[in-house]
Design an enzyme around this catalytic site. Structure first.
Site, PDB file in Angstrom:
ATOM      1  CB  CYS A 251      -0.967  -0.005   1.175  1.00 43.97           C
ATOM      2  SG  CYS A 251      -0.212  -0.620   2.682  1.00 43.97           S
TER       3      CYS A 251
ATOM      4  CG  HIS B 120      -0.686   3.769   4.765  1.00 41.74           C
ATOM      5  ND1 HIS B 120      -0.682   2.495   4.266  1.00 41.74           N
ATOM      6  CD2 HIS B 120      -0.377   3.642   6.072  1.00 41.74           C
ATOM      7  CE1 HIS B 120      -0.401   1.638   5.217  1.00 41.74           C
ATOM      8  NE2 HIS B 120      -0.219   2.307   6.341  1.00 41.74           N
TER       9      HIS B 120
ATOM     10  CG  ASP C  25      -3.509  -0.043  -2.167  1.00 38.17           C
ATOM     11  OD1 ASP C  25      -4.062  -1.141  -2.364  1.00 38.17           O
ATOM     12  OD2 ASP C  25      -3.322   0.422  -1.023  1.00 38.17           O
ATOM     13  CG  ASN C  26      -1.712  -3.798  -2.355  1.00 40.59           C
ATOM     14  OD1 ASN C  26      -1.430  -2.880  -1.597  1.00 40.59           O
ATOM     15  ND2 ASN C  26      -2.581  -4.734  -2.016  1.00 40.59           N
TER      16      ASN C  26
END
Length: 496
Positions: free
Chosen positions: A52, A115, A262-263
């Protein structure tokens, strides 16, 4: 207004195979499927990291994590992110998309998970955002506020509460109202900007699909796919409402919307708390296709031809360059930008030749050129972790490919043709003419890339319990300040 407003929806670890438009059998994402039918589906769209924080840093800077500092040198090829005790974060020297858009009069808001570091100098409002509703870390917890503080939720500069205390998440039932709160924040922000004729950039970074997965009461128990499916259905419903809101306000033709993740899906928490990566190998944490190929949809009525399907190789870093282009801005010329402008691919259906680099920490693990992918290193996770039941490729052992030791293939890379073999199960024979021919082309691309690679200062090396979310700004007003322990910086340990 001639301005193009920008809305990027980046979900946490939603897999390539999670949407009906990408073939998910339960067909529980009618709004995202309609968004795809009205816009353009990207089948070959990637993230810049299988984890992330680095992928979000890449999206907002247009640069690979190894350049913007979102990596570790503590251990070779380890993934690292920004947990509570991380000392680092997004460096001031990086230029983020909202900082650049501000110069063209945009109002910028982030909703959801930031994050990119939680210490004061890394606050999103210090890096170009005008508004923030959300959290600096993931919604992990509940914690005891002694060894670990509960994660704060911010409105702009100050915290307004903490997860599990003021923002409830029921770990037993999975019930939480957060997605509804994030949806309302988005609708209100869009209305406000439309009323003042202001171009905006909204980064909607919600985290319901990240374990511990949650959904609101209305959606609990409604999916064939369990709690994870409930969360996906609520997100799908929310995106439908956001798009309808843009149409109702008459600004959909002035708003470029991009949906991605994001992944890849975290197979370690599947099937209860994890999604699907379709036909692709492995998932989050790995540089196999399942870890880095993402669902992606571009929507812009009146500009993007409906029902388009693109095989353009895309990357989240391209959203940086493409957004600047749509806003009439140039990317900064004083640094290496890895993102490309996708507008010719999106608006005219052109294909732009470019490679995709798959990094894990400080190592280039693989590269894709055209339909071919070469692995220079393979590793899923260590034997030590695997023996404890941690598995990023459950049920997917491909001999010599999904390895539990870091395997180097720099002299003879493992080569796959992703058109014939999207699951990376059949490496080409080293002695074949096809292998020899393709390897020559890929080697040239890799040499050029490595020759120009100047890594940034690693931000994810040092951890210190004293920097955790003990006393975020605003805690005094709420009576929620906690006493931090004495500072004791240590080298972070990254197992993956």
């Amino acid at each position: 207004s001639t301005f193009t407003s920008l809305l990027v929806c980046s979900l946490l670890q939603m897999g390539w195979g999670d949407l009906g438009a990408f073939g998910e059998p339960s067909k529980e994402t009618p709004n995202l499927d309609q968004m795809a039918s009205e816009g353009m589906l990207f089948l070959d769209f990637y993230t810049a990291s299988p984890l992330c924080s680095p992928s979000r840093a890449a999206l907002l800077t247009g640069r690979l994590p190894v350049r913007n500092g979102f990596y570790t040198t503590n251990a070779h090829a380890r993934n690292a992110y920004t947990p509570q005790d991380i000392v680092g974060g997004i460096p001031d020297s990086e230029l983020l998309l909202p900082e650049l858009l501000k110069k063209a009069g945009y109002v910028n808001k982030i909703i959801g998970k930031w994050h990119l570091g939680h210490r004061p100098q890394f606050h999103p409002l210090k890096h170009g955002f005008d508004e923030w509703f959300g959290s600096p870390n993931c919604h992990f917890g509940p914690f005891d506020n002694r060894a670990l503080p509960n994660i704060p939720v911010y409105r702009d500069w100050e915290m307004i509460g903490r997860y599990y205390e003021d923002f409830k998440i029921d770990r037993k039932t999975g019930e939480a109202n957060l997605t509804q709160i994030y949806l309302q924040e988005a609708l209100d922000f869009i209305s406000k900007q439309q009323a003042s004729q202001q171009p905006f950039f909204l980064y909607w970074a919600i985290d319901a699909t990240h374990a511990p997965v949650y959904a609101s009461k209305h959606f609990l128990g409604t999916s064939q796919r369990g709690l994870y499916g409930d969360a996906v259905r609520e997100i799908d419903d929310s995106i439908g409402k956001i798009l309808k809101h843009l149409q109702k306000l008459g600004i959909s033709e002035n708003t470029f919307v991009f949906f991605t993740s994001d992944n890849g899906a975290a197979l370690i928490s599947a099937p209860q708390q994890g999604g699907s990566n379709g036909r692709f190998l492995c998932g989050k944490q790995t540089t196999f296709e399942g870890g880095m190929r993402e669902p992606a949809i571009a929507w812009w009525p009146g500009h993007i031809p409906a029902g388009g399907v693109s095989h353009q190789l895309g990357n989240v870093m391209d959203l940086f360059t493409t957004s600047l282009s749509l806003a009439g801005l140039q990317p900064p010329g004083d640094r290496q930008i890895d993102g490309i402008d996708l507008s010719p691919a999106i608006l005219q259906g052109k294909l732009i030749d470019r490679p995709i680099f798959y990094y894990r920490g400080d190592e280039m693990m693989a590269v894709r050129v055209g339909l071919y992918k070469a692995h220079y290193w393979t590793w899923s996770n260590s034997w030590e972790e695997y023996s404890k039941g941690i598995d990023f490729c459950p049920g997917q052992n491909v001999s010599g490919v999904t390895t539990h030791t870091q395997e180097e293939h720099t002299t003879l890379p493992l080569l796959f043709h992703l058109g014939r073999d999207p699951g990376e199960k059949y490496p080409l024979s080293f002695v074949s003419d096809e292998y020899q021919k393709v390897l020559g082309q890929i080697s040239a691309v890799v040499q050029q890339h490595k020759a120009t690679m100047v890594p940034g200062v690693p931000q994810l090396n040092v951890c210190d319990k004293a920097v955790m979310n003990w006393s975020p700004p605003g805690c005094e007003k709420l009576g929620k300040c906690l006493t931090p322990p004495k500072s004791d910086p240590k080298k972070c340990f990254w197992p993956h």
